[in-house]
Write an enzyme that holds these catalytic residues in place. Structure first.
Site, PDB file in Angstrom:
ATOM      1  CE1 TYR A 131      -3.586   2.556   0.447  1.00  0.00           C
ATOM      2  CE2 TYR A 131      -2.563   3.177   2.523  1.00  0.00           C
ATOM      3  CZ  TYR A 131      -3.496   3.413   1.527  1.00  0.00           C
ATOM      4  OH  TYR A 131      -4.324   4.503   1.595  1.00  0.00           O
ATOM      5  CG  ASP A 133       5.522   3.790   1.299  1.00  0.00           C
ATOM      6  OD1 ASP A 133       5.681   4.480   2.329  1.00  0.00           O
ATOM      7  OD2 ASP A 133       4.400   3.544   0.825  1.00  0.00           O
ATOM      8  CE  LYS A 187       0.868   4.994   8.215  1.00  0.00           C
ATOM      9  NZ  LYS A 187      -0.559   4.942   8.333  1.00  0.00           N
TER      10      LYS A 187
HETATM   11  C1  LIG Z   1       3.242   2.120   3.562  1.00  0.00           C
HETATM   12  C2  LIG Z   1       2.264   3.259   3.447  1.00  0.00           C
HETATM   13  N1  LIG Z   1       2.469   4.194   2.507  1.00  0.00           N
HETATM   14  C3  LIG Z   1       1.646   5.247   2.381  1.00  0.00           C
HETATM   15  C4  LIG Z   1       0.559   5.409   3.211  1.00  0.00           C
HETATM   16  C5  LIG Z   1      -0.353   6.594   3.055  1.00  0.00           C
HETATM   17  O1  LIG Z   1      -0.194   7.483   4.109  1.00  0.00           O
HETATM   18  P1  LIG Z   1      -1.377   8.495   4.481  1.00  0.00           P
HETATM   19  O2  LIG Z   1      -2.513   7.665   4.983  1.00  0.00           O
HETATM   20  O3  LIG Z   1      -0.772   9.401   5.498  1.00  0.00           O
HETATM   21  O4  LIG Z   1      -1.731   9.217   3.231  1.00  0.00           O
HETATM   22  C6  LIG Z   1       0.303   4.457   4.188  1.00  0.00           C
HETATM   23  C7  LIG Z   1      -0.852   4.596   5.103  1.00  0.00           C
HETATM   24  O5  LIG Z   1      -1.170   3.766   5.890  1.00  0.00           O
HETATM   25  C8  LIG Z   1       1.172   3.347   4.312  1.00  0.00           C
HETATM   26  O6  LIG Z   1       0.946   2.375   5.216  1.00  0.00           O
END
Ligand SMILES: Cc1ncc(COP(=O)(O)O)c(C=O)c1O
Length: 442
Positions: free
Chosen positions: A156, A251, A279
């Site tokens: 994700y 990521d 986060k």
């Molecule tokens: C690995 C990863 N990348 C990107 C995101 C997206 O972050 P946001 O929800 O702050 O847009 C998340 C959200 O849980 C994530 O787990």
């Protein structure tokens, strides 16, 4: 860490507060599916949060839960950590947001982040993790003049179109063709997103070599959901990218500041070209960032506007000072000598204690995890890729997760859990009791 500081304080209900059913009546009318985002819990376990304190949450009926969701991994210091709250209060009195020119707080945080993030010569602020991955991918496209991005099945990367393939597929992908996770994607979007199974270097190499003329970057969650990389996987991705002149994006929205202060880069010892964060970086406030090598980060320099390889980054809340001070207060705690050792030991203890309960109850599931990530899954060994997760008994996992919610744990069904630095031995004891009762019920 000072768990005693986060002892659960009783506070009077806010003026005008409604009851559980009243809130859901209003929510049903005003929010799609009476939920937030893509989560909608069954009626018998759903609840409305009134407040959080330390490792626990209280709902509007007064029930307390041990929180293993942790604001989706944001709250590595739990709820309302005293120094974070003080920093936010102090900043709120000086101004909640500014725009257009710099503020002191975001410069101070940027300096901190440049020290902490191994690959970062510079950082650029965003509001969310989704934006950070979107800008990382845009920058890779701007740097290479190519359009395609390779991602992994089950990974994700946020809510934007490049991320919306094969995140939660109901069938395996036809690699490198992914499966769309949502309607509303542009018709030609699928051409630009290539998908490979995680931990499968042969397939990655085959796809990269076939598409190298159009491929800008590989983006990877270094620890994908609950799946650990094989020892050679991240170094193999680095080498494949170098051999084919393709960028590597980590990521680190979840792994950043969580696996180690320097995130997955420090933990696994592999450096990407660009990394995205969210986060923890904002201490619970609205903040993300992209960090990377100067040659890529400088493509975001607004003075290059108009050039073909300029990478546009902009947002109203970027560098928000409340989130910046919350982030700095959080990082100050994480820098304390035994923070990660204690955090990881606690997660090991939770997993060990839960495994004993599962075994005692003859439940054919594993309590698996690493660092502060953990989950209970109905399978016999930890998953190595998304196909393994799909082959596990998801219905049984969900049933056990929901049963644990009934017993006072806040977990999301079939979703990885987090421990924070303020979870305690008492939390583990209460978790064991809750899991034992849940096992007996399912
Ligand atoms: C690995 C990863 N990348 C990107 C995101 C997206 O972050 P946001 O929800 O702050 O847009 C998340 C959200 O849980 C994530 O787990």
């Amino acid at each position: 860490m000072t768990p005693a500081d986060t002892a659960i304080a009783e506070a009077p209900d806010p003026v005008g507060a409604m009851g559980h059913e009243d809130y859901y009546k209003v929510a049903t009318d005003s929010l799609p599916g009476a939920g937030l985002g893509s989560y909608s819990l069954p009626d018998d376990v759903r609840f409305v949060i009134r407040k959080g304190a330390g490792s626990r949450l209280q709902d509007v009926r007064g029930r307390w839960y041990i929180d293993y969701v942790g604001g989706a991994g944001t709250l590595i210091l739990g709820h309302a950590f005293p120094t974070v709250v003080d920093a936010i209060k102090d900043q709120a009195e000086r101004g909640i947001h500014f725009f257009g020119t710099l503020n002191e707080q975001c410069i101070q945080l940027a300096e901190d982040l440049k020290e902490i993030i191994p690959c970062a010569d510079r950082v650029a602020f965003t509001t969310t993790g989704s934006e950070a991955t979107a800008y990382a991918m845009r920058t890779a496209r701007a740097a290479t003049g190519r359009s395609k991005i390779l991602k992994f099945e089950g990974a994700y990367h946020g809510n934007h179109d490049y991320s919306a393939f094969s995140v939660t597929p109901t069938a395996l992908s036809n690699y490198p063709q992914g499966r769309p996770d949502t309607g509303g994607l542009p018709a030609n979007m699928a051409e630009n997103v290539l998908v490979s199974p995680y931990n499968d270097l042969d397939t990655v190499r085959r796809i990269v070599e076939e598409h190298r003329d159009d491929l800008a970057a590989i983006i990877v969650e270094p620890l994908q959901r609950i799946i650990l990389p094989d020892d050679d996987f991240l170094p193999g991705l680095r080498k494949t990218c170098d051999d084919n002149d393709v960028l590597l994006i980590f990521d680190e929205v979840v792994t950043g500041f969580r696996l180690a202060l320097g995130g997955a880069q420090e933990y696994f010892g592999v450096l990407p070209d660009i990394a995205s964060y969210g986060k923890i970086v904002g201490g619970g406030g609205p903040l993300g960032c992209v960090g990377g090598k100067a040659e890529y980060m400088d493509l975001m320099n607004p003075r290059n506007k108009g050039q073909a390889n300029y990478s546009y980054v902009n947002g109203t809340l970027h560098g928000n000072p409340i989130a910046a001070v919350a982030g700095m207060a959080t990082l100050a705690e994480l820098k304390k000598p035994s923070f990660y050792k204690d955090l990881h030991a606690l997660a090991d203890d939770v997993c060990k204690a839960c495994q004993e309960v599962l075994d005692k109850n003859n439940v054919p599931a594993i309590a698996t995890g690493k660092a502060s990530f953990w989950q209970i899954l109905f399978m016999d060994k930890p998953p190595n890729n998304h196909a393994d997760v799909m082959n596990s008994d998801a219905a049984a996992t969900r049933a056990l997760d929901l049963a644990q919610m009934h017993e006072g744990l806040y977990v999301l069904p079939n979703v990885r859990r987090f421990v924070s630095g303020v979870h305690t031995g008492q939390d583990i004891e209460d978790t064991v009791r809750a899991l034992d009762a849940a096992c007996k019920k399912i």
